[in-house]
Design a protein around this motif. Sequence first.
Motif, mmCIF file in Angstrom:
data_model
loop_
_atom_site.group_PDB
_atom_site.id
_atom_site.type_symbol
_atom_site.label_atom_id
_atom_site.label_comp_id
_atom_site.label_asym_id
_atom_site.label_seq_id
_atom_site.Cartn_x
_atom_site.Cartn_y
_atom_site.Cartn_z
ATOM 1 N N SER A 78 0.809 -1.220 0.000
ATOM 2 C CA SER A 78 0.000 0.000 0.000
ATOM 3 C C SER A 78 0.842 1.270 0.000
ATOM 4 C CB SER A 78 -0.929 -0.018 1.213
ATOM 5 O OG SER A 78 -1.712 1.139 1.249
ATOM 6 N N ASN A 79 1.835 1.334 0.876
ATOM 7 C CA ASN A 79 2.667 2.527 0.988
ATOM 8 C C ASN A 79 3.475 2.773 -0.286
ATOM 9 O OD1 ASN A 79 3.437 4.742 2.566
ATOM 10 N ND2 ASN A 79 5.340 3.726 3.146
ATOM 11 N N ARG A 116 1.024 4.111 -3.047
ATOM 12 C CA ARG A 116 0.645 5.498 -2.770
ATOM 13 C C ARG A 116 1.787 6.466 -3.080
ATOM 14 N NH1 ARG A 116 1.769 8.823 0.942
ATOM 15 N NH2 ARG A 116 2.690 7.301 2.359
ATOM 16 N N LYS A 117 2.981 6.141 -2.596
ATOM 17 C CA LYS A 117 4.132 7.024 -2.824
ATOM 18 C C LYS A 117 4.485 7.116 -4.310
ATOM 19 C CE LYS A 117 6.418 6.727 1.643
ATOM 20 N NZ LYS A 117 7.612 6.297 2.367
ATOM 21 N N ILE A 124 2.402 6.756 -6.924
ATOM 22 C CA ILE A 124 1.388 7.591 -7.589
ATOM 23 C C ILE A 124 1.671 9.056 -7.318
ATOM 24 C CG2 ILE A 124 -1.047 8.244 -7.620
ATOM 25 C CD1 ILE A 124 -1.700 5.276 -7.013
ATOM 26 N N GLU A 125 1.915 9.407 -6.058
ATOM 27 C CA GLU A 125 2.193 10.801 -5.696
ATOM 28 C C GLU A 125 3.428 11.323 -6.434
ATOM 29 O OE1 GLU A 125 0.310 12.714 -3.938
ATOM 30 O OE2 GLU A 125 -1.026 11.282 -2.977
ATOM 31 N N SER A 166 -4.217 -1.168 -7.454
ATOM 32 C CA SER A 166 -5.138 -0.054 -7.220
ATOM 33 C C SER A 166 -5.958 -0.255 -5.950
ATOM 34 C CB SER A 166 -6.069 0.138 -8.418
ATOM 35 O OG SER A 166 -7.065 -0.879 -8.471
ATOM 36 N N SER A 200 -4.520 1.375 -2.788
ATOM 37 C CA SER A 200 -4.411 2.826 -2.642
ATOM 38 C C SER A 200 -5.627 3.540 -3.235
ATOM 39 C CB SER A 200 -3.120 3.305 -3.322
ATOM 40 O OG SER A 200 -2.862 4.622 -2.967
ATOM 41 N N GLU A 231 -7.836 5.569 -1.910
ATOM 42 C CA GLU A 231 -7.997 6.982 -1.545
ATOM 43 C C GLU A 231 -7.115 7.890 -2.402
ATOM 44 O OE1 GLU A 231 -6.743 4.712 0.832
ATOM 45 O OE2 GLU A 231 -8.742 4.085 1.435
ATOM 46 N N THR A 232 -5.891 7.456 -2.639
ATOM 47 C CA THR A 232 -4.963 8.256 -3.451
ATOM 48 C C THR A 232 -5.470 8.366 -4.885
ATOM 49 O OG1 THR A 232 -3.126 7.512 -2.075
ATOM 50 C CG2 THR A 232 -2.567 8.477 -4.209
ATOM 51 N N ARG A 264 -8.354 10.810 -5.296
ATOM 52 C CA ARG A 264 -7.984 12.226 -5.296
ATOM 53 C C ARG A 264 -7.658 12.753 -6.688
ATOM 54 N NH1 ARG A 264 -3.255 13.387 -2.168
ATOM 55 N NH2 ARG A 264 -2.960 11.171 -1.915
#
Length: 103
Positions: free
Chosen positions: A30-31, A34-35, A37-38, A55, A58, A60-61, A64
């Motif tokens: 998960s981490n 998320r990182k 994608i960001e 997918s 993550s 929530e990411t 957004r």
Amino acid sequence: MAHKIGVIGAKDSVMPFKLFGFEVVYAVESNQVRKTIESMAKHNFGVIFITEEASELSIETIDRYKSDVTPAIILIPSHNGTKGIGLKEIQDNVERAVGQNIL
């Protein structure tokens, strides 16, 4: 400035995308997802392909970025097959754009 294309997921699923010159990141936690994608969103990626399995780690990411033009986050099946999540996303987007489900 040209946008880049990225791919996120398990190694077996996304490694072939390297042949097309896409930036590939192996992420199965998960981490990591998320990182990644960001980071891709911040570094001028226009399209991010992400496996359906990744997918789910993550949500929530990804949510957004749904209303943003870039990056476009596209869900793809993994080497294990589809879960139907990507198709549902496409159907929802078409329904939102057209007003009804034409697929």
